[in-house]
Write an enzyme that holds these catalytic residues in place. Sequence first.
Site, PDB file in Angstrom:
ATOM      1  N   LYS A  53      52.954  11.560  85.733  1.00  0.00           N
ATOM      2  CA  LYS A  53      52.941  10.542  85.894  1.00  0.00           C
ATOM      3  C   LYS A  53      53.599   9.811  86.474  1.00  0.00           C
ATOM      4  O   LYS A  53      54.147   9.230  87.358  1.00  0.00           O
ATOM      5  CB  LYS A  53      52.623   9.570  84.813  1.00  0.00           C
ATOM      6  CG  LYS A  53      51.339   9.177  84.216  1.00  0.00           C
ATOM      7  CD  LYS A  53      50.934   8.428  83.398  1.00  0.00           C
ATOM      8  CE  LYS A  53      49.540   8.640  82.271  1.00  0.00           C
ATOM      9  NZ  LYS A  53      50.021   7.970  80.925  1.00  0.00           N
ATOM     10  N   GLN A  97      52.893   4.440  77.119  1.00  0.00           N
ATOM     11  CA  GLN A  97      52.167   5.591  76.413  1.00  0.00           C
ATOM     12  C   GLN A  97      51.086   5.682  74.880  1.00  0.00           C
ATOM     13  O   GLN A  97      51.939   5.501  74.233  1.00  0.00           O
ATOM     14  CB  GLN A  97      52.903   7.139  76.868  1.00  0.00           C
ATOM     15  CG  GLN A  97      51.628   8.649  77.098  1.00  0.00           C
ATOM     16  CD  GLN A  97      51.058   8.162  77.749  1.00  0.00           C
ATOM     17  OE1 GLN A  97      51.262   8.553  78.829  1.00  0.00           O
ATOM     18  NE2 GLN A  97      50.427   9.014  77.173  1.00  0.00           N
ATOM     19  N   ASP A 120      47.231   0.051  83.355  1.00  0.00           N
ATOM     20  CA  ASP A 120      46.580   0.545  82.921  1.00  0.00           C
ATOM     21  C   ASP A 120      45.296  -0.051  82.273  1.00  0.00           C
ATOM     22  O   ASP A 120      44.351   0.126  82.362  1.00  0.00           O
ATOM     23  CB  ASP A 120      46.925   0.858  81.183  1.00  0.00           C
ATOM     24  CG  ASP A 120      47.390   2.600  81.315  1.00  0.00           C
ATOM     25  OD1 ASP A 120      46.900   2.626  81.920  1.00  0.00           O
ATOM     26  OD2 ASP A 120      48.722   2.310  80.106  1.00  0.00           O
TER      27      ASP A 120
END
Length: 284
Positions: A53, A97, A120
Amino acid sequence: MAKIIDGKLLSAKIKDELKVKVEEFYNKYNRKITLAVVLVGDNPASQVYVKNKITATEYVGMKSLSFRLPEDSTEQQVAETVLSLANDNGIDGILVQLPLPKHLDENKILKLIPPSKDVDGFLAENVGKLLLGQPSTVACTPFGVMKMLESEKIALSGKNAVVLGRSNIVGKPMALLLLQENCTVTICHSKTQNLKEICRNADILVAAIGRPKFVTADMVKEGAVVIDVGINRTEQGLVGDVDYENVKDLASYITPVPGGVGPMTIAMLLENTYLSAIRSQNDL
Ligand code: NAP
């Protein structure tokens, strides 16, 4: 023989387009779009995901900030990190995460992210807006699947779509997005009866259950569009939820694993970060 929807190629195109838009943003607002990534502990898979990422973020010209906290961090320590990023006007997106170490309450931590920085698309406010058909930040994986369907101009309206899996991050938002495009949507899960027959009726079949090669040729209608979200680590390497070798001869379109939905997920994370930056400028 199905046409392969190449997620690697499409995600590279999306990232290259973003690169241009990110530069335009910088020239217009004189600041770099910034994504903050919080990683707690040393889960090897999470470390790889975060590294990928960060590389992609930098590739498109965004600034990436990473915050690595030790495995034994307390909830308060993680919360303080997230809150400081929430209150920092220079940060457009925050990604925590997952999974977090077991002693931490994921929901409690995620709730500290302002919905406007939830790149997200996991927060209740964004999922609720998606359900209501309002503009929202959409979870990256189903967002990426929709881009893949769009890239091939696959007609969706009125089609039977079957989504295998009902997780909050893939299955449910996937079903909502297909419904928004006027598909007739069926969601299947571990308690579904007659699963094979339901799948055989699908014009669009999205598999997101985490079971290697679960979708076999006898579950697929001839000419169906088959999207494989699954990523399963097996002795034969990475495999999807679809028995690719046997299904590819039946389907009209299919996504491979690896090189399908996976790379799209990262591209959509960057897209969401860009959209979040644009919205924050418009709100000023
Ligand atoms: P998850 O949270 O474990 O959910 C799995 C879903 O599949 C659940 O709804 C479960 O049903 C259902 N299921 C499991 N076994 C089943 C069976 N035998 N028959 C029917 N339904 C079954 O998984 P997830 O996070 O959604 O991820 C799904 C897969 O996608 C995994 O392989 C994951 O690695 C992959 N993934 C890929 C990406 C990407 O970027 N490509 C991103 C995210 C996830 P119940 O609800 O009844 O338990």
